[in-house]
Design an enzyme around this catalytic site. Structure first.
Site, PDB file in Angstrom:
ATOM      1  CB  THR A  45      35.327  61.219  22.369  1.00 42.62           C
ATOM      2  OG1 THR A  45      35.994  60.452  23.160  1.00 42.62           O
ATOM      3  CG2 THR A  45      33.485  60.999  23.266  1.00 42.62           C
ATOM      4  CG  ASP A  46      38.475  57.683  19.401  1.00 41.61           C
ATOM      5  OD1 ASP A  46      37.896  57.750  18.465  1.00 41.61           O
ATOM      6  OD2 ASP A  46      39.868  56.626  19.582  1.00 41.61           O
ATOM      7  N   GLY A 132      37.883  40.936  19.844  1.00 42.71           N
ATOM      8  CA  GLY A 132      36.823  41.761  19.507  1.00 42.71           C
ATOM      9  C   GLY A 132      35.552  41.811  20.587  1.00 42.71           C
ATOM     10  CB  ALA A 133      36.308  41.305  23.409  1.00 41.82           C
ATOM     11  N   GLY A 134      36.086  45.241  22.650  1.00 39.66           N
ATOM     12  CA  GLY A 134      36.421  46.323  22.709  1.00 39.66           C
ATOM     13  C   GLY A 134      37.473  46.203  24.166  1.00 39.66           C
ATOM     14  CB  SER A 137      43.083  42.074  20.307  1.00 31.58           C
ATOM     15  OG  SER A 137      41.692  42.831  19.583  1.00 31.58           O
ATOM     16  CB  SER A 138      43.150  44.990  16.533  1.00 31.61           C
ATOM     17  OG  SER A 138      42.360  46.124  16.369  1.00 31.61           O
ATOM     18  CD  GLU A 170      42.432  48.669  13.929  1.00 30.18           C
ATOM     19  OE1 GLU A 170      41.576  48.794  13.218  1.00 30.18           O
ATOM     20  OE2 GLU A 170      42.940  47.875  14.692  1.00 30.18           O
ATOM     21  CG  ASP A 182      41.122  51.648  20.561  1.00 29.27           C
ATOM     22  OD1 ASP A 182      40.882  52.288  21.768  1.00 29.27           O
ATOM     23  OD2 ASP A 182      40.696  50.819  19.703  1.00 29.27           O
TER      24      ASP A 182
HETATM   25  C1  GLA Z   1      37.371  52.111  19.030  1.00 30.03           C
HETATM   26  C2  GLA Z   1      37.830  52.468  18.069  1.00 30.03           C
HETATM   27  C3  GLA Z   1      38.454  53.844  19.430  1.00 30.03           C
HETATM   28  C4  GLA Z   1      37.191  54.348  19.355  1.00 30.03           C
HETATM   29  C5  GLA Z   1      36.626  53.599  20.610  1.00 30.03           C
HETATM   30  C6  GLA Z   1      34.791  54.426  21.104  1.00 30.03           C
HETATM   31  O1  GLA Z   1      37.640  51.084  19.727  1.00 30.03           O
HETATM   32  O2  GLA Z   1      39.104  51.910  17.765  1.00 30.03           O
HETATM   33  O3  GLA Z   1      39.142  54.489  18.314  1.00 30.03           O
HETATM   34  O4  GLA Z   1      36.387  55.365  18.738  1.00 30.03           O
HETATM   35  O5  GLA Z   1      36.271  52.309  19.862  1.00 30.03           O
HETATM   36  O6  GLA Z   1      35.692  55.112  22.007  1.00 30.03           O
END
Ligand code: GLA
Length: 389
Positions: A45-46, A132-134, A137-138, A170, A182
């Site tokens: 959504t962001d 890479g786990a959501g 980290s970045s 990014e 993030d």
């Molecule tokens: C990644 C992106 C965020 C967001 C999410 C999904 O983490 O970096 O900006 O879009 O995916 O909600």
């Protein structure tokens, strides 16, 4: 890291300080930390100007740093095979081999555009956010770098602007067209709270996470492949629908407008937009429910969010779906569970009453590996403070 050990940030700081002395034969001038994050609800959504509800977590990136009089940046990355990277701020270029160094380069390229007075630095980086786990980290890496330079050079940079610079790194350097969530939560998270962030105007509201709830995160340990391209494609699809409606972002489209245009839209675009519009409503409803300690509503919103990300946005994997089902079978309406982050592998997040943590752990440990052939990693987290808060 062993299953479910809560890492101690102070220990990371001591190690960073020691490694800095070993590497550079001098004492660090600053030690900074920026957290990773878990998103409770509001995914994809962001970048549609929508709503998200993340919390900063007690896994993150710590940087020990000192200024240099020249324009060189020397980085020792403890967790990236202890590699050392050195470059000049006058000549920043993408590194195909040491991919991690691009986060430093991209972030500093964005920073020096805004603050040309900045000079070089010596840096030691330690991180424990699984990559890479959501769990961002970045973003935690970018925000830790920005915090270190802000302190080293006494910059007039606040958390929201730091987040925008991290996102710029990014988007313009690393090549992922991510939104702002993030970086913003890593910079501005509040201890013990989740944050409802309005990604249209970057205003936010903190909501306390009740003391008897645990942020229970499970990494499916599915290796994610081609994530950036699949992610960027989702974003393009959302933008195509916004363009169809002649608005700046999907945030401006109501579900009634979307339904009325169903026959005119390609089916895949319709589904993508339906996810985004419904997810925005769920994020806002979850904030309210969190404030009222209304677990039944949170539980339902998280369940619907996962289904929408699975069926309409198509970013889950069978392993993530399996984890969600097994955790849901224990929690029922006493807690909530869904995938978290960008998807295509990575983690699921559950809000678990602390009294049920052992039960949820037991089901994950007894079923996940048997059913999917991968060992799960469980992280029990608390909501922590952002780097600029
Ligand atoms: C990644 C992106 C965020 C967001 C999410 C999904 O983490 O970096 O900006 O879009 O995916 O909600």
């Amino acid at each position: 890291m062993p299953n479910d050990v809560t890492p101690q940030i102070p220990e990371q700081q001591v190690l960073a300080e020691q490694l800095f002395e070993q590497q550079f034969k001098l004492s660090a001038e600053v030690i900074c930390h920026a957290p990773g994050r878990v998103n409770l609800i509001g995914d994809h959504t962001d970048y549609n100007d929508g709503f998200v509800l993340p919390a900063a977590i007690n896994y993150g990136t710590t940087i020990a740093a000192s200024v240099r009089v020249d324009n060189l940046v020397k980085v020792y990355a403890h967790d990236c095979e202890q590699q050392i990277n050195e470059f000049s701020l006058n000549d920043i270029s993408f590194d195909e081999e040491m991919m991690w160094s691009n986060y430093v380069k991209g972030t500093l390229q964005a920073l020096i555009k805004r603050h040309p007075e900045v000079k070089g630095a010596n840096l030691v980086v330690i991180g424990n956010v699984p990559q890479g786990a959501g769990l961002s980290s970045s973003a935690s890496f970018e925000i830790a770098i920005l915090k270190a330079f802000t302190e080293l050079y006494q910059l007039d940079l606040d958390g929201v602007n730091a987040a925008l610079l991290g996102q710029q790194a990014e988007n313009d350097f690393v090549g992922c067209n991510c939104g702002i969530m993030d970086q913003l939560i890593s910079a501005m998270g509040q201890k013990g709270h989740a944050m409802l962030l309005d990604c249209k105007d970057l205003s936010f509201e903190d909501a306390p996470i009740p003391d008897d709830l645990t942020l229970f995160i499970v990494n499916s340990n599915v290796r994610r492949g081609l994530v950036a391209s699949a992610y960027n494609l989702r974003r393009e699809q959302c933008e195509a629908v916004a363009k169809y409606f002649e608005v700046s972002a999907l945030r401006e489209v109501t579900i009634a407008q979307l339904n009325a245009a169903k026959e005119q839209l390609e089916p895949v675009l319709f589904k993508r937009a339906r996810h985004v519009i419904s997810e925005n409503a769920r994020a806002v409803a979850t904030l309210k429910a969190l404030k009222n300690n209304d677990m039944a509503t949170i539980s339902m919103a998280m369940k619907e969010s996962h289904i929408s990300l699975r069926d309409d946005f198509e970013v889950t994997t069978k392993e993530m779906d399996g984890l969600v089902d097994m955790i849901d079978s224990v929690l029922g309406t006493d807690g909530g569970v869904r995938m978290t982050g960008g998807g295509f592998g990575g983690c699921v997040v559950a809000l678990v009453p602390t009294a049920m943590v052992e039960q949820v752990k037991a089901v994950v440990n007894s079923r996940y590996e048997k059913e999917f052939g991968l060992a799960p990693s469980i992280y029990l987290c608390i909501a922590t403070q952002g780097a600029f808060r």
